[in-house]
Design a protein around this motif. Structure first.
Motif, PDB file in Angstrom:
ATOM      1  N   GLU A  99      -2.382 -58.419  18.442  1.00 44.04           N
ATOM      2  CA  GLU A  99      -1.461 -57.414  17.897  1.00 44.04           C
ATOM      3  C   GLU A  99      -0.295 -57.162  18.854  1.00 44.04           C
ATOM      4  OE1 GLU A  99      -1.384 -53.230  15.554  1.00 44.04           O
ATOM      5  OE2 GLU A  99      -3.118 -53.579  16.847  1.00 44.04           O
ATOM      6  N   ALA A 100      -0.592 -57.041  20.150  1.00 45.34           N
ATOM      7  CA  ALA A 100       0.467 -56.809  21.137  1.00 45.34           C
ATOM      8  C   ALA A 100       1.430 -57.994  21.183  1.00 45.34           C
ATOM      9  CB  ALA A 100      -0.140 -56.574  22.524  1.00 45.34           C
ATOM     10  N   GLN A 101       0.899 -59.202  21.045  1.00 46.25           N
ATOM     11  CA  GLN A 101       1.748 -60.399  21.023  1.00 46.25           C
ATOM     12  C   GLN A 101       2.715 -60.354  19.843  1.00 46.25           C
ATOM     13  OE1 GLN A 101      -0.755 -63.906  20.953  1.00 46.25           O
ATOM     14  NE2 GLN A 101      -2.231 -62.975  22.323  1.00 46.25           N
ATOM     15  N   LYS A 102       2.171 -60.020  18.673  1.00 44.60           N
ATOM     16  CA  LYS A 102       2.991 -60.003  17.462  1.00 44.60           C
ATOM     17  C   LYS A 102       4.055 -58.904  17.521  1.00 44.60           C
ATOM     18  CE  LYS A 102      -0.316 -62.197  14.352  1.00 44.60           C
ATOM     19  NZ  LYS A 102      -1.173 -62.056  13.151  1.00 44.60           N
ATOM     20  N   LEU A 103       3.733 -57.818  18.174  1.00 42.75           N
ATOM     21  CA  LEU A 103       4.715 -56.743  18.334  1.00 42.75           C
ATOM     22  C   LEU A 103       5.868 -57.197  19.217  1.00 42.75           C
ATOM     23  CD1 LEU A 103       2.300 -53.718  18.831  1.00 42.75           C
ATOM     24  CD2 LEU A 103       3.833 -54.073  16.881  1.00 42.75           C
ATOM     25  N   LEU A 104       5.517 -57.859  20.328  1.00 41.64           N
ATOM     26  CA  LEU A 104       6.548 -58.309  21.268  1.00 41.64           C
ATOM     27  C   LEU A 104       7.540 -59.244  20.578  1.00 41.64           C
ATOM     28  CD1 LEU A 104       5.900 -59.423  24.939  1.00 41.64           C
ATOM     29  CD2 LEU A 104       7.624 -60.537  23.527  1.00 41.64           C
ATOM     30  N   PHE A 105       7.015 -60.208  19.819  1.00 39.99           N
ATOM     31  CA  PHE A 105       7.897 -61.182  19.172  1.00 39.99           C
ATOM     32  C   PHE A 105       8.438 -60.699  17.828  1.00 39.99           C
ATOM     33  CE2 PHE A 105       5.270 -63.845  22.025  1.00 39.99           C
ATOM     34  CZ  PHE A 105       6.297 -64.393  22.782  1.00 39.99           C
ATOM     35  N   GLY A 106       7.781 -59.720  17.238  1.00 42.03           N
ATOM     36  CA  GLY A 106       8.266 -59.170  15.968  1.00 42.03           C
ATOM     37  C   GLY A 106       9.385 -58.162  16.155  1.00 42.03           C
ATOM     38  N   TYR A 107       9.390 -57.515  17.325  1.00 40.93           N
ATOM     39  CA  TYR A 107      10.424 -56.524  17.656  1.00 40.93           C
ATOM     40  C   TYR A 107      11.135 -56.936  18.944  1.00 40.93           C
ATOM     41  CZ  TYR A 107       8.036 -53.375  14.343  1.00 40.93           C
ATOM     42  OH  TYR A 107       7.475 -52.798  13.223  1.00 40.93           O
ATOM     43  N   SER A 108      11.523 -58.204  19.024  1.00 42.82           N
ATOM     44  CA  SER A 108      12.095 -58.729  20.263  1.00 42.82           C
ATOM     45  C   SER A 108      13.600 -58.481  20.337  1.00 42.82           C
ATOM     46  CB  SER A 108      11.823 -60.235  20.387  1.00 42.82           C
ATOM     47  OG  SER A 108      12.793 -60.985  19.676  1.00 42.82           O
ATOM     48  N   VAL A 109      14.144 -58.712  21.512  1.00 43.32           N
ATOM     49  CA  VAL A 109      15.599 -58.601  21.695  1.00 43.32           C
ATOM     50  C   VAL A 109      16.333 -59.644  20.857  1.00 43.32           C
ATOM     51  CG1 VAL A 109      15.517 -57.555  23.997  1.00 43.32           C
ATOM     52  CG2 VAL A 109      15.426 -60.059  23.774  1.00 43.32           C
ATOM     53  N   GLU A 110      15.613 -60.689  20.420  1.00 43.51           N
ATOM     54  CA  GLU A 110      16.177 -61.743  19.567  1.00 43.51           C
ATOM     55  C   GLU A 110      15.893 -61.464  18.093  1.00 43.51           C
ATOM     56  OE1 GLU A 110      17.878 -64.378  20.610  1.00 43.51           O
ATOM     57  OE2 GLU A 110      17.541 -64.330  22.777  1.00 43.51           O
ATOM     58  N   GLY A 111      15.332 -60.294  17.803  1.00 41.96           N
ATOM     59  CA  GLY A 111      14.945 -59.967  16.436  1.00 41.96           C
ATOM     60  C   GLY A 111      13.505 -60.385  16.181  1.00 41.96           C
ATOM     61  N   ASP A 112      13.136 -60.495  14.915  1.00 45.10           N
ATOM     62  CA  ASP A 112      11.785 -60.910  14.545  1.00 45.10           C
ATOM     63  C   ASP A 112      11.707 -62.438  14.576  1.00 45.10           C
ATOM     64  OD1 ASP A 112       9.365 -61.508  13.396  1.00 45.10           O
ATOM     65  OD2 ASP A 112       9.604 -60.210  11.653  1.00 45.10           O
ATOM     66  N   VAL A 113      10.963 -62.984  15.546  1.00 44.41           N
ATOM     67  CA  VAL A 113      10.855 -64.445  15.682  1.00 44.41           C
ATOM     68  C   VAL A 113       9.428 -64.933  15.432  1.00 44.41           C
ATOM     69  CG1 VAL A 113      12.827 -64.628  17.248  1.00 44.41           C
ATOM     70  CG2 VAL A 113      10.537 -64.260  18.209  1.00 44.41           C
ATOM     71  N   LEU A 114       8.630 -64.111  14.756  1.00 43.99           N
ATOM     72  CA  LEU A 114       7.229 -64.470  14.514  1.00 43.99           C
ATOM     73  C   LEU A 114       7.075 -65.743  13.698  1.00 43.99           C
ATOM     74  CD1 LEU A 114       5.545 -61.008  13.840  1.00 43.99           C
ATOM     75  CD2 LEU A 114       5.096 -62.562  15.745  1.00 43.99           C
ATOM     76  N   ASP A 115       8.073 -66.054  12.862  1.00 42.17           N
ATOM     77  CA  ASP A 115       7.941 -67.244  12.029  1.00 42.17           C
ATOM     78  C   ASP A 115       8.040 -68.543  12.834  1.00 42.17           C
ATOM     79  OD1 ASP A 115      10.621 -67.013  12.615  1.00 42.17           O
ATOM     80  OD2 ASP A 115      11.337 -67.449  10.588  1.00 42.17           O
ATOM     81  N   LEU A 116       8.344 -68.438  14.131  1.00 43.16           N
ATOM     82  CA  LEU A 116       8.405 -69.626  14.987  1.00 43.16           C
ATOM     83  C   LEU A 116       7.025 -69.996  15.551  1.00 43.16           C
ATOM     84  CD1 LEU A 116      11.707 -68.904  16.968  1.00 43.16           C
ATOM     85  CD2 LEU A 116      11.393 -70.377  14.964  1.00 43.16           C
ATOM     86  N   PHE A 117       6.019 -69.156  15.279  1.00 37.67           N
ATOM     87  CA  PHE A 117       4.675 -69.401  15.806  1.00 37.67           C
ATOM     88  C   PHE A 117       3.706 -69.734  14.680  1.00 37.67           C
ATOM     89  CE2 PHE A 117       6.740 -66.419  18.742  1.00 37.67           C
ATOM     90  CZ  PHE A 117       6.678 -67.152  19.916  1.00 37.67           C
ATOM     91  N   ASP A 118       2.773 -70.640  14.992  1.00 35.44           N
ATOM     92  CA  ASP A 118       1.759 -71.039  14.024  1.00 35.44           C
ATOM     93  C   ASP A 118       0.459 -70.266  14.186  1.00 35.44           C
ATOM     94  OD1 ASP A 118       2.901 -73.575  12.540  1.00 35.44           O
ATOM     95  OD2 ASP A 118       3.474 -73.764  14.651  1.00 35.44           O
ATOM     96  N   GLY A 119       0.332 -69.539  15.286  1.00 41.46           N
ATOM     97  CA  GLY A 119      -0.887 -68.773  15.492  1.00 41.46           C
ATOM     98  C   GLY A 119      -0.920 -68.111  16.856  1.00 41.46           C
ATOM     99  N   HIS A 120      -1.871 -67.207  17.023  1.00 42.90           N
ATOM    100  CA  HIS A 120      -1.985 -66.413  18.254  1.00 42.90           C
ATOM    101  C   HIS A 120      -3.446 -66.352  18.688  1.00 42.90           C
ATOM    102  CE1 HIS A 120       2.121 -64.580  17.802  1.00 42.90           C
ATOM    103  NE2 HIS A 120       1.876 -64.932  16.555  1.00 42.90           N
ATOM    104  N   PHE A 121      -3.667 -66.433  20.002  1.00 43.56           N
ATOM    105  CA  PHE A 121      -5.008 -66.300  20.569  1.00 43.56           C
ATOM    106  C   PHE A 121      -4.976 -65.286  21.707  1.00 43.56           C
ATOM    107  CE2 PHE A 121      -4.652 -70.637  18.936  1.00 43.56           C
ATOM    108  CZ  PHE A 121      -5.769 -70.701  18.106  1.00 43.56           C
ATOM    109  N   ASP A 122      -6.077 -64.529  21.834  1.00 41.44           N
ATOM    110  CA  ASP A 122      -6.206 -63.596  22.958  1.00 41.44           C
ATOM    111  C   ASP A 122      -7.589 -63.786  23.580  1.00 41.44           C
ATOM    112  OD1 ASP A 122      -7.970 -62.315  21.220  1.00 41.44           O
ATOM    113  OD2 ASP A 122      -6.569 -60.691  20.717  1.00 41.44           O
TER     114      ASP A 122
END
Length: 261
Positions: A158-181
């Motif tokens: 969740e923290a990962q998705k927040l960082l890239f979803g609300y980034s200084v570059e905008g929402d860039v989550l669509d550039l990732f295929d998945g997340h692991f913690d």
């Protein structure tokens, strides 16, 4: 600046966050201080909500595990029963969380609570995720070359998705295929990388892992994963032996897939 080639068999790039995609200072100077400054208020506001109760329950389970393993921890245990004075119970949670943070622990219980607090801050515009300028162009280039891109961080998914979803570059989550913690395993254990390969659906040798931490790099190597160590300002200094052993980059722009233009 010299390029570093990754094997032609690579089908997936696996990225660390802190010190790799994002300055270490963002975590240490923005995210962590936010938790310390707002923790008590956040708990007081959300104490009776199911999500907060689940967060506290996980922290309590972690304390029990620490006691069982004879790990040092605050002398009191967490209690959220109706018989406990709320302010006292909140204080105990605050003490435990601050103790874990001071010890730089990466427990799932801690990361989950932090993730929920950061979610509120990002959504309110109080925090924007920092990413190095070379990251987004590289992610787009790798995807054009047919590579899949994944994140593996000790911070919660969740923290990962927040960082890239609300980034200084905008929402860039669509550039990732998945997340692991850390739910997949610790980053310093080779088995974690084997599990990631299995989850992705490829062989470990088809993955290239980018990290700034050599203990993680060694664990990935032990699992058969190709490794590139990222050298960024503020990252831990590498030894001469480490510099000689690992492929090093200071920017994602240096990474090239063998046989790709």
């Amino acid at each position: 600046m010299a390029t570093v080639s990754i094997p032609a068999c690579t089908s997936a790039v696996l990225l660390d966050i802190e010190g790799t995609t994002t300055p270490i200072t963002f975590v240490k100077d923005v995210l962590f201080p936010y938790i310390r400054e707002h923790l008590e208020d956040y708990l007081s506001t959300h104490w009776e909500e199911d999500e907060c109760k689940q967060d506290v329950h996980l922290l309590k389970k972690q304390v029990e595990e620490d006691i069982k393993q004879n790990r040092a921890c605050p002398v009191h245990t967490l209690d959220q029963t109706v018989h406990t004075d709320e302010e006292k119970a909140i204080r105990e949670v605050v003490d435990n969380v601050l103790w874990q943070m001071a010890a730089d622990r990466k427990t799932t219980a801690l990361k989950q609570l932090q993730g929920h607090m950061w979610r509120a801050a990002y959504a309110a515009g109080g925090i924007k995720g920092e990413v190095y300028q070379d990251v987004v162009p590289a992610l787009k280039r790798w995807r054009r070359q047919g590579l899949k891109v994944y994140i593996y961080s000790s911070g919660s998914v969740e923290a990962q998705k927040l960082l890239f979803g609300y980034s200084v570059e905008g929402d860039v989550l669509d550039l990732f295929d998945g997340h692991f913690d850390t739910n997949i395993g610790a980053k310093v254990e080779g088995k974690s990388y084997e599990r990631i390969a299995e989850r992705i659906g490829c062989q470990p040798e088809e993955i290239t892992f980018l990290t700034d931490v050599t203990r993680e790099a060694k664990a990935a190597e032990d699992a058969g994963v190709n490794v590139v160590v990222v050298v960024r300002p503020g990252n831990l200094e590498l030894t001469d032996e480490e510099r000689a052993h690992y492929s090093l980059i200071t920017s994602f722009s240096q990474l090239e897939v063998m046989g790709s233009a």
